[in-house]
Structure formats: C-alpha cells, structure tokens
Design an enzyme around this catalytic site. Sequence first.
Site, mmCIF file in Angstrom:
data_model
loop_
_atom_site.group_PDB
_atom_site.id
_atom_site.type_symbol
_atom_site.label_atom_id
_atom_site.label_comp_id
_atom_site.label_asym_id
_atom_site.label_seq_id
_atom_site.Cartn_x
_atom_site.Cartn_y
_atom_site.Cartn_z
ATOM 1 N N TYR A 93 -25.583 -1.667 -76.384
ATOM 2 C CA TYR A 93 -25.220 -2.996 -75.876
ATOM 3 C C TYR A 93 -24.727 -2.857 -74.447
ATOM 4 O O TYR A 93 -23.991 -1.919 -74.089
ATOM 5 C CB TYR A 93 -24.122 -3.616 -76.739
ATOM 6 C CG TYR A 93 -23.639 -4.948 -76.210
ATOM 7 C CD1 TYR A 93 -24.250 -6.130 -76.611
ATOM 8 C CD2 TYR A 93 -22.580 -5.035 -75.316
ATOM 9 C CE1 TYR A 93 -23.830 -7.358 -76.129
ATOM 10 C CE2 TYR A 93 -22.148 -6.253 -74.826
ATOM 11 C CZ TYR A 93 -22.781 -7.415 -75.232
ATOM 12 O OH TYR A 93 -22.355 -8.620 -74.737
ATOM 13 N N GLU A 135 -26.586 -10.199 -70.109
ATOM 14 C CA GLU A 135 -26.370 -9.523 -71.378
ATOM 15 C C GLU A 135 -27.670 -8.908 -71.863
ATOM 16 O O GLU A 135 -28.696 -9.574 -71.915
ATOM 17 C CB GLU A 135 -25.847 -10.506 -72.432
ATOM 18 C CG GLU A 135 -25.536 -9.839 -73.761
ATOM 19 C CD GLU A 135 -25.025 -10.831 -74.789
ATOM 20 O OE1 GLU A 135 -24.120 -10.482 -75.558
ATOM 21 O OE2 GLU A 135 -25.544 -11.970 -74.812
#
Length: 466
Positions: free
Chosen positions: A188, A276
Amino acid sequence: MVRGSLGKLASRALSVAGRWQHQQLRRLNIHEYQVPLATQIPQFALPIFHRGSWNFVGLISEVRLKDLRFWDCVGLQGAELMGKYGINVPKGTAAGSVQEVKDALKNVFPSEKEVTVPGLPYLICFILFTPWIQNARRPWIGSEAEEAEGIASKMLGQILVTKQTGPEGKIVSKVYLCEKLSLTNEMYFAITLDRKSAGPLIIACSKGGTSIEDLAEKYPDMIIKVPIDVFKGITDEDAAKVVDGLALKAADRQSSIEQIKKLYELFCRSDCTLLEINPLAETADNKLVAADAKLNFDDNAAFRQKEIFALRDTTQEDPREVAAAKADLNYIGLDGEIGCMVNGAGLAMATMDIIKLHGGTPANFLDVGGSASEGQVVEAFKILTSDDRVKAILVNIFGGIMKCDVIASGIVNAAKQVDLKVPVVVRLEGTNVDQGKRILKESGMTLITAEDLDDAAEKAVKASVK
C-alpha cells in the site's frame, strides 16, 4: 430525553455534513484504474465502465469495485497521467464500440506474444445484473481473440447495477483492454496532505490489496508515515525510508526509490490532494508497478490544471448535480420527497433535521449561498422540480448577505419558467424581508407561508402527503 434528541440531531447533521464534504470531493478530478491482482491471469481483461472509471469487477476475489470520490473520470486517463511522469503502469486502452475493440487488438497489442497466452488468451469480466446473463459474476473466457468483440458487444450499452450506482444502474459506454500483470507482492502507498506536519505525508505498508482501515487494524506496526518538507521536497533519504518500509522482495531498491520520487513529483505538479496506490505491486519481472491507483485533484487549481480538468465526463454524473455545479450551487441529491432550498450549509442541515423530526424526508441538500443571484434561484427551482420524487418544496431563507427580496424575485421568475405542480412553503427572515414578502404577495402565486423554521417544516411535511 433532550440530550438524546440533541445527540440524534447532531449525529444526523454530521452525517449530512460528511455527505456534503464527500460531494465536494466529487467535483475534483479523480482518475482510477484497476488491474487484476493475481499471478496467473489471461492477457486481456475487459473491465466495466462504472461512474466514470474502469473497474475490473469480480475478476478475482481480491478485486474491489470502488466508488469514486470526485468528479468522475476515465481511469485510463489516470494511468496515462502517471505514465507521463515515468511511473510504471499497465498498458491499456479504452474502446467504445466493437470496431474500437478490433482496432485496439490490432494496434495497441500488435505482437502475437503480447496478446496470446496458450489456452487462455484473454479474460473478460463484468458485473451486469441483466436478464440475459445467468451468472453475473462469472468471467468470460475465450480461446480466440475474436471472441473479445462478441463479448464486448454484449457489455456495451447494458446497465451496470452496483451499490455505487444505485438500483437505477449506469450504462456501460466503454470497455478497457489491459495487459496482463503477474503480481508477486502487493503493498500500500499513498500521499496525502497532513495538517499536523503542514505538508505532504507519505503513508506506506508492506501489506496491500485491501482498505487502509483494514491494514491499520491488522498490521498497525507495518504502517509507516514519512512527512515531507514542502520547501525541500522529497529527498533520497525520505524515499529510501518509504522503500525500506515497503519491504520489497525482488524489485531493485534504487529503481524503486526513483519511482517513489516520481510519484511525489506527480502529486505536487498536478495539485493532488490524494494519490493512493493499492496495491503498489512487484511483478514477476521484478518491477514496481502502480497496479490500482486513485488520484484526487484540488479544484482550486483548475485554472492551472486545465488539461486535467478537461477530462471530466459529466455524462456519468447525476444531471441535477451537474446543473447545480454550472449554476455555482451546492447540491446533493437524496431520496426523500421534500425539496429544500436554503442559504447556508448549516441552516440547510438544520432544515433537513427538522423535516426528519416532523416525519418527512429531504429530497436534497441545496445551499444557494450568501450571494446568489436571481438567476441562480431560478436554476435552483428548475433542479428541484426536475426530481419526480419531490412532492413539496421548502424555501428557508435567513437573510444576511443573501437578501430576501432577491430570493422572492427568483421564486416568482422561476414560477414563470417552471410548471410548479407541487406546493411551495416559504419562510423568509432577515435582510429586506418585508420587500420579499410583498413581492411574493403581489405575484399572485399560491404559496404556503411560515413564521419560523419549525412551522415551515411541519407545513412542508403535511403538504407533501396530500
């Protein structure tokens, strides 16, 4: 009891406030694209065009259908933007017709090696809840490239129904052909703006493929945060901290550091409020790839990001919200029966709460602001009356900067342009209230007047059920 009631009111107000803020983000540019998250997958995947983005839906269990927060835009464009900054992204192209699918297979992936995997050359997946499909979540697999054309023809023009689209669904207007990616490790990565450090903050985790909330709960010790000095920019040391925190298994460390620096460059140069990537992945050929990305852009920077903001596709948005944005009105469509037109976000939320307390349900959040013109008021009425679910309209104005006579003139002119078939309840207080009431009285319109907010809400609820 009073404390409990106030608590419920506060909770509803916060909920609406959150939805309003949520809606403002929808006016930002967001580009999202997704790629398959498994190691052994076919060469092509044709995801669905949903709310302005390309999504691989139901391809494998790890793939998620995401709701976009911004104004919606084609995910391929997000990948192209990242590619301009030298960030590794999957190659892909969009197709809006069967012919375009043919052209893409021929021109974008001309190499036989690129388009063929023995026994499983491509996979087409979608989630369409329509009568002609037996298993809405089943991937479509073929042995000949020509089958992609037939499958795409069945997808294009159909209705996609998901939690994000609502029961009415969205028309599939394009499909997306994307190259195969074999992912060996998922992580992530995100860059956002941090109030505490007053600058960009990089958040990373060596585990990925699920929401950051789940990651924080399951792997709190694995999440690292690296604040970036907005004046110095990202340094090699900053990027190295991120790469080390990601705990790469095979990708080259120095190349990965450069990828992180390029991501930060994109974030700053494009006026992002959020970048993101989930997952940021290592591939079988030891590359670091942005496999699933979402970018938000600051709409205050639209004047210098014209190329990015020109990508907006309003056909994938609620037409009422598009019309409201053009008229510079803050509007959120809800599912109630009482249309609301109020000046000021706080008063608008209070109005919605009072409607609920009297047993009604607001059909929208609509804040005309403190400096609305007569023309904006007319547009607001057009938007309210375009909703077939609206059974009554409540106008609640507390005149400060916004003058009551301007609102009154707008209501009268709106009545001349719009066929008002539902009752209109009006409560005016504040600046030029006497002039406003006189304009409404002399107009000859059949209006329901109210002395205060509670009275107005009660009358609107009663009017909506007649």
